[in-house]
Design a protein around this motif. Structure first.
Motif, PDB file in Angstrom:
ATOM      1  N   ILE A  30      -2.602  15.144 -10.390  1.00  0.00           N
ATOM      2  CA  ILE A  30      -4.335  15.381  -9.984  1.00  0.00           C
ATOM      3  C   ILE A  30      -4.643  16.113  -8.364  1.00  0.00           C
ATOM      4  O   ILE A  30      -5.079  16.451  -7.776  1.00  0.00           O
ATOM      5  CB  ILE A  30      -4.982  14.358 -10.452  1.00  0.00           C
ATOM      6  N   TYR A  31      -4.194  15.459  -7.761  1.00  0.00           N
ATOM      7  CA  TYR A  31      -4.509  14.540  -6.254  1.00  0.00           C
ATOM      8  C   TYR A  31      -3.208  15.086  -5.266  1.00  0.00           C
ATOM      9  O   TYR A  31      -3.567  15.648  -4.304  1.00  0.00           O
ATOM     10  CB  TYR A  31      -5.031  13.331  -5.719  1.00  0.00           C
ATOM     11  N   GLY A  32      -2.505  15.675  -5.919  1.00  0.00           N
ATOM     12  CA  GLY A  32      -1.555  16.056  -4.584  1.00  0.00           C
ATOM     13  C   GLY A  32      -0.572  14.767  -4.118  1.00  0.00           C
ATOM     14  O   GLY A  32      -0.763  13.698  -3.893  1.00  0.00           O
ATOM     15  N   GLU A  33       0.470  13.912  -3.348  1.00  0.00           N
ATOM     16  CA  GLU A  33       1.009  13.083  -2.708  1.00  0.00           C
ATOM     17  C   GLU A  33      -0.097  12.717  -1.396  1.00  0.00           C
ATOM     18  O   GLU A  33       0.047  11.808  -1.858  1.00  0.00           O
ATOM     19  CB  GLU A  33       2.425  13.474  -2.177  1.00  0.00           C
ATOM     20  N   ASP A  34      -0.593  13.509  -1.004  1.00  0.00           N
ATOM     21  CA  ASP A  34      -0.849  13.210   0.418  1.00  0.00           C
ATOM     22  C   ASP A  34      -2.660  13.160  -0.188  1.00  0.00           C
ATOM     23  O   ASP A  34      -3.456  12.557   0.925  1.00  0.00           O
ATOM     24  CB  ASP A  34      -1.444  15.078   0.661  1.00  0.00           C
ATOM     25  N   GLY A  35      -2.818  13.093  -1.288  1.00  0.00           N
ATOM     26  CA  GLY A  35      -4.223  12.666  -1.957  1.00  0.00           C
ATOM     27  C   GLY A  35      -4.080  11.631  -2.691  1.00  0.00           C
ATOM     28  O   GLY A  35      -5.579  10.702  -3.253  1.00  0.00           O
ATOM     29  N   LEU A  36      -2.733  10.625  -2.486  1.00  0.00           N
ATOM     30  CA  LEU A  36      -3.067   9.184  -3.053  1.00  0.00           C
ATOM     31  C   LEU A  36      -4.734   8.539  -2.166  1.00  0.00           C
ATOM     32  O   LEU A  36      -4.538   8.848  -0.609  1.00  0.00           O
ATOM     33  CB  LEU A  36      -1.814   9.161  -3.465  1.00  0.00           C
ATOM     34  N   PRO A  37      -4.533   7.489  -3.633  1.00  0.00           N
ATOM     35  CA  PRO A  37      -5.851   6.817  -2.484  1.00  0.00           C
ATOM     36  C   PRO A  37      -5.207   5.651  -1.067  1.00  0.00           C
ATOM     37  O   PRO A  37      -6.090   5.918  -0.254  1.00  0.00           O
ATOM     38  CB  PRO A  37      -6.214   5.390  -3.437  1.00  0.00           C
ATOM     39  N   PHE A  38      -3.645   5.501  -1.170  1.00  0.00           N
ATOM     40  CA  PHE A  38      -3.056   4.916   0.218  1.00  0.00           C
ATOM     41  C   PHE A  38      -2.022   4.950   0.040  1.00  0.00           C
ATOM     42  O   PHE A  38      -1.340   5.547  -1.286  1.00  0.00           O
ATOM     43  CB  PHE A  38      -3.606   3.297   0.484  1.00  0.00           C
TER      44      PHE A  38
ATOM     45  N   LEU B 268       0.561  -1.040  -0.240  1.00  0.00           N
ATOM     46  CA  LEU B 268       0.252   0.295   0.023  1.00  0.00           C
ATOM     47  C   LEU B 268       0.351   1.250   0.552  1.00  0.00           C
ATOM     48  O   LEU B 268       0.333   2.527   0.511  1.00  0.00           O
ATOM     49  CB  LEU B 268      -1.129   0.057   1.727  1.00  0.00           C
ATOM     50  N   ASN B 269       2.098   1.006  -0.196  1.00  0.00           N
ATOM     51  CA  ASN B 269       3.136   2.357  -0.441  1.00  0.00           C
ATOM     52  C   ASN B 269       3.347   3.406  -2.120  1.00  0.00           C
ATOM     53  O   ASN B 269       3.030   2.513  -2.871  1.00  0.00           O
ATOM     54  CB  ASN B 269       4.414   2.190  -0.038  1.00  0.00           C
ATOM     55  N   GLN B 270       3.565   4.453  -1.994  1.00  0.00           N
ATOM     56  CA  GLN B 270       2.943   4.796  -3.380  1.00  0.00           C
ATOM     57  C   GLN B 270       4.423   3.815  -4.288  1.00  0.00           C
ATOM     58  O   GLN B 270       4.077   4.415  -5.287  1.00  0.00           O
ATOM     59  CB  GLN B 270       3.066   6.521  -2.696  1.00  0.00           C
ATOM     60  N   TRP B 271       5.289   3.714  -4.053  1.00  0.00           N
ATOM     61  CA  TRP B 271       6.550   3.841  -5.349  1.00  0.00           C
ATOM     62  C   TRP B 271       6.036   1.796  -5.366  1.00  0.00           C
ATOM     63  O   TRP B 271       6.863   1.572  -6.226  1.00  0.00           O
ATOM     64  CB  TRP B 271       7.313   3.481  -3.640  1.00  0.00           C
ATOM     65  N   THR B 272       5.243   1.531  -4.543  1.00  0.00           N
ATOM     66  CA  THR B 272       4.370  -0.099  -5.594  1.00  0.00           C
ATOM     67  C   THR B 272       3.765   0.358  -6.308  1.00  0.00           C
ATOM     68  O   THR B 272       3.200  -0.600  -7.271  1.00  0.00           O
ATOM     69  CB  THR B 272       3.993  -0.756  -4.578  1.00  0.00           C
TER      70      THR B 272
END
Length: 333
Positions: free
Chosen positions: A246-254, A230-234
């Motif tokens: 679109i959403y910014g790094e703080d706006g990722l789904p998880f 569930l990490n952004q780098w995966t």
């Protein structure tokens, strides 16, 4: 006078790089066979961590549900990270995830306070290529990871940050079973989840959990989390770039962090996934197969595939985090 253990009654084939397999000839009355062999099957899962059963000839959803219900007490999923189809109470499709993107190793619902101790999988339609559900022994993974990394995660835990909206990822209703704000807030408070409503109605949550737990039956230390998955780098690089734009790094789904809020770098995620791969056992699905997985001891994944793939899933025999001797106190942040 001699006696036999339940597992000695099953001729389980154990080979390096393959999940333990039991070949049977029970097509035609799989539910009855499952009921008669329940104790032996469950004992085999305790002994081996997982078990692939081939030869049941599972033919339809009703038969699979009947088998599932004879093998465990089924749970209703909460806080899902991806949408599923619900066939009946407690019986689901596999997570809706792009076929060309693998689902990395993880322990199902490792971020909730009450999670399944056993995962049940059944294949109705095997894909034409790929699509295996590989498994990895979490105690071996724990042993293979660098001790300083383990010590850090044991000391601070891991933090899961989620954003729920109606555009990406699971919706609030899909994750919590309701979109009523008060009900969602009550659930979050009861489950040590910090929450914040965004101006557009989206929901952001934070929950801090243990990365290492003790198996509730054996007491063995296990690497039990979804830190890498569930990490952004995966996330696929192109997809991640688009979502951040679109959403910014703080706006990722998880996304995941160390439990104290420090970022988890791509190098850590790559290392964890590399260790998982070195300890992975895999076998391609055949239509009619059944697989049982000890969710605490054994991580599972889903590989890329082509063609139709229909694998049913059930989460069974709930266990509470408190019964697994977590290394940190459960907190929202």
């Amino acid at each position: 006078m001699s006696s036999s253990s339940p597992t000695s009654l099953l001729n389980v084939d154990v080979r390096p790089g393959k999940p333990p397999m039991l070949r049977v000839d029970a097509a035609g009355d799989a539910p009855r066979w499952a009921a008669e062999h329940r104790n032996a099957l469950r004992a085999a899962v305790v002994e081996h961590g997982s078990l692939l059963v081939r030869g049941l000839g599972l033919r339809d959803v009703a038969e699979i549900e009947a088998v599932f219900r004879r093998l465990g007490s089924l749970m209703t999923e909460k806080e899902a990270f991806a949408a599923r189809r619900s066939y009946s109470p407690g019986v689901y499709s596999s997570s809706k995830w792009p076929p060309k993107q693998p689902m990395c190793m993880h322990h199902e619902l490792s971020y909730v306070l009450e999670f399944p101790s056993v995962m049940l999988f059944a294949c109705l339609i095997a894909p034409t290529d790929g699509g295996a559900t590989p498994v990895a022994d979490s105690a071996r993974v724990l042993h293979a990871l660098p001790s300083e990394l383990i010590e850090r995660f044991e000391r601070v835990g891991w933090l899961l940050i989620r954003n729920y909206n109606n555009e990406i990822g699971t919706s609030i209703a899909e994750a919590f079973g309701t979109d009523d704000r008060r009900a969602v807030e009550n659930y979050c408070r009861a489950n040590a989840i910090k929450f914040e409503w965004q101006p557009d109605g989206a929901l952001r949550t934070w929950q801090r959990r243990s990365a290492v737990v003790h198996h509730p039956r054996t007491g063995r230390r296990c690497w039990f989390n979804q830190i890498a998955f569930l990490n952004q780098w995966t996330i696929d690089p192109e997809v991640r770039e688009y979502l951040v734009d679109i959403y910014g790094e703080d706006g990722l789904p998880f996304n995941t962090r160390f439990g104290n809020g420090d970022a988890i770098g791509a190098d850590v995620v790559q290392l964890i996934n590399k260790v998982y791969e070195a300890n992975t056992a895999r076998e391609l699905w055949q239509s009619g197969d059944l697989m049982l997985v000890d969710n605490v001891r054994t991580a599972h994944a889903r590989e890329r595939f082509e063609g139709p793939r229909e694998v049913l899933v059930a989460m069974a025999d709930a266990v509470h985090l408190a019964d697994c001797a977590p290394t940190i106190e459960v907190t929202a942040t």
